[in-house]
Scaffold this active site. Structure first.
Site, PDB file in Angstrom:
ATOM      1  N   HIS A 181       5.980  31.377  53.504  1.00 33.62           N
ATOM      2  CA  HIS A 181       5.766  32.823  53.401  1.00 33.62           C
ATOM      3  C   HIS A 181       4.545  33.204  54.216  1.00 33.62           C
ATOM      4  O   HIS A 181       3.538  32.494  54.219  1.00 33.62           O
ATOM      5  CB  HIS A 181       5.589  33.267  51.941  1.00 33.62           C
ATOM      6  N   ASP A 233       2.863  41.104  46.872  1.00 33.65           N
ATOM      7  CA  ASP A 233       2.333  39.966  46.117  1.00 33.65           C
ATOM      8  C   ASP A 233       1.983  40.425  44.701  1.00 33.65           C
ATOM      9  O   ASP A 233       1.395  41.492  44.509  1.00 33.65           O
ATOM     10  CB  ASP A 233       1.096  39.397  46.818  1.00 33.65           C
ATOM     11  N   ASN A 248      -0.213  29.514  54.445  1.00 38.30           N
ATOM     12  CA  ASN A 248      -0.871  28.341  53.901  1.00 38.30           C
ATOM     13  C   ASN A 248       0.096  27.157  53.908  1.00 38.30           C
ATOM     14  O   ASN A 248       1.297  27.331  53.683  1.00 38.30           O
ATOM     15  CB  ASN A 248      -1.333  28.615  52.464  1.00 38.30           C
ATOM     16  N   HIS A 256       1.563  35.751  54.480  1.00 30.62           N
ATOM     17  CA  HIS A 256       0.803  36.764  53.747  1.00 30.62           C
ATOM     18  C   HIS A 256       0.384  37.833  54.751  1.00 30.62           C
ATOM     19  O   HIS A 256      -0.237  37.511  55.780  1.00 30.62           O
ATOM     20  CB  HIS A 256      -0.481  36.169  53.166  1.00 30.62           C
ATOM     21  N   VAL A 302       3.368  28.059  46.438  1.00 32.76           N
ATOM     22  CA  VAL A 302       4.822  28.227  46.346  1.00 32.76           C
ATOM     23  C   VAL A 302       5.427  27.559  47.580  1.00 32.76           C
ATOM     24  O   VAL A 302       5.115  27.938  48.723  1.00 32.76           O
ATOM     25  CB  VAL A 302       5.230  29.710  46.272  1.00 32.76           C
TER      26      VAL A 302
HETATM   27  P1  AMP Z   1       0.471  30.577  48.475  1.00 31.04           P
HETATM   28  O1  AMP Z   1      -0.659  30.230  47.548  1.00 31.04           O
HETATM   29  O2  AMP Z   1       0.079  30.733  49.906  1.00 31.04           O
HETATM   30  O3  AMP Z   1       1.639  29.615  48.288  1.00 31.04           O
HETATM   31  O4  AMP Z   1       0.955  32.013  48.031  1.00 31.04           O
HETATM   32  C1  AMP Z   1       1.846  32.231  46.987  1.00 31.04           C
HETATM   33  C2  AMP Z   1       1.710  33.675  46.617  1.00 31.04           C
HETATM   34  O5  AMP Z   1       2.844  34.033  45.855  1.00 31.04           O
HETATM   35  C3  AMP Z   1       0.478  34.010  45.784  1.00 31.04           C
HETATM   36  O6  AMP Z   1      -0.311  34.964  46.478  1.00 31.04           O
HETATM   37  C4  AMP Z   1       1.060  34.560  44.486  1.00 31.04           C
HETATM   38  O7  AMP Z   1       0.305  35.625  43.962  1.00 31.04           O
HETATM   39  C5  AMP Z   1       2.442  35.010  44.941  1.00 31.04           C
HETATM   40  N1  AMP Z   1       3.471  35.054  43.913  1.00 31.04           N
HETATM   41  C6  AMP Z   1       3.794  34.089  43.027  1.00 31.04           C
HETATM   42  N2  AMP Z   1       4.819  34.481  42.254  1.00 31.04           N
HETATM   43  C7  AMP Z   1       5.152  35.723  42.671  1.00 31.04           C
HETATM   44  C8  AMP Z   1       6.130  36.672  42.250  1.00 31.04           C
HETATM   45  N3  AMP Z   1       6.982  36.403  41.252  1.00 31.04           N
HETATM   46  N4  AMP Z   1       6.182  37.860  42.893  1.00 31.04           N
HETATM   47  C9  AMP Z   1       5.323  38.129  43.895  1.00 31.04           C
HETATM   48  N5  AMP Z   1       4.388  37.285  44.339  1.00 31.04           N
HETATM   49  C10 AMP Z   1       4.292  36.096  43.724  1.00 31.04           C
END
Ligand code: AMP
Length: 113
Positions: A99, A29, A86, A101, A95
């Protein structure tokens, strides 16, 4: 609709990739919330947990197997760790490509805020 994670899968933007197979990709992340914070994603674009179908059961199971494998490799399996997915706005999803975490390397609190 595609997200930034599709660009990572397609190597259009860089990520620190820690695992890859035909169906799954895992990378650190960019904004880690714990000493170990890895995102594990299916290569197939699935927006949210609500969009899963029976056809996705295998890959969703695989996300968890990969999480446990990475946890062992990172040396946090025995102490423990957290896996979280989430869903939508109130779940804290930002996003829209599912995914898992994987977070560990510190004491987690519960309930999460
Ligand atoms: P969520 O809020 O559960 O959708 O998690 C999305 C995660 O993606 C967050 O923890 C961000 O820090 C991570 N994230 C967003 N863009 C990137 C990226 N380019 N590379 C790695 N992690 C990312």
């Amino acid at each position: 609709m595609s997200t930034i994670f599709t660009k990572i899968i397609n190597r259009e933007i860089k990520a620190d990739i820690v695992y890859e197979d035909d169906n799954v990709l895992a990378f650190n992340d960019v904004n880690p919330q714990a000493p170990v914070h890895v995102l594990i994603i299916p290569k197939r674009e699935i927006a949210t947990l609500n969009d899963l179908t029976d056809a996705d059961a295998e890959v969703v199971g695989k996300l968890h197997l990969v999480a446990a494998k990475i946890a062992r490799e990172k040396g946090i399996a025995e102490d423990g760790y957290r896996v979280v997915m989430n869903c939508n706005e109130q779940g804290g999803q930002s996003v829209y490509h599912i995914h898992l975490h994987l977070m560990g390397g510190r004491q987690m609190s519960w309930p999460a805020g």
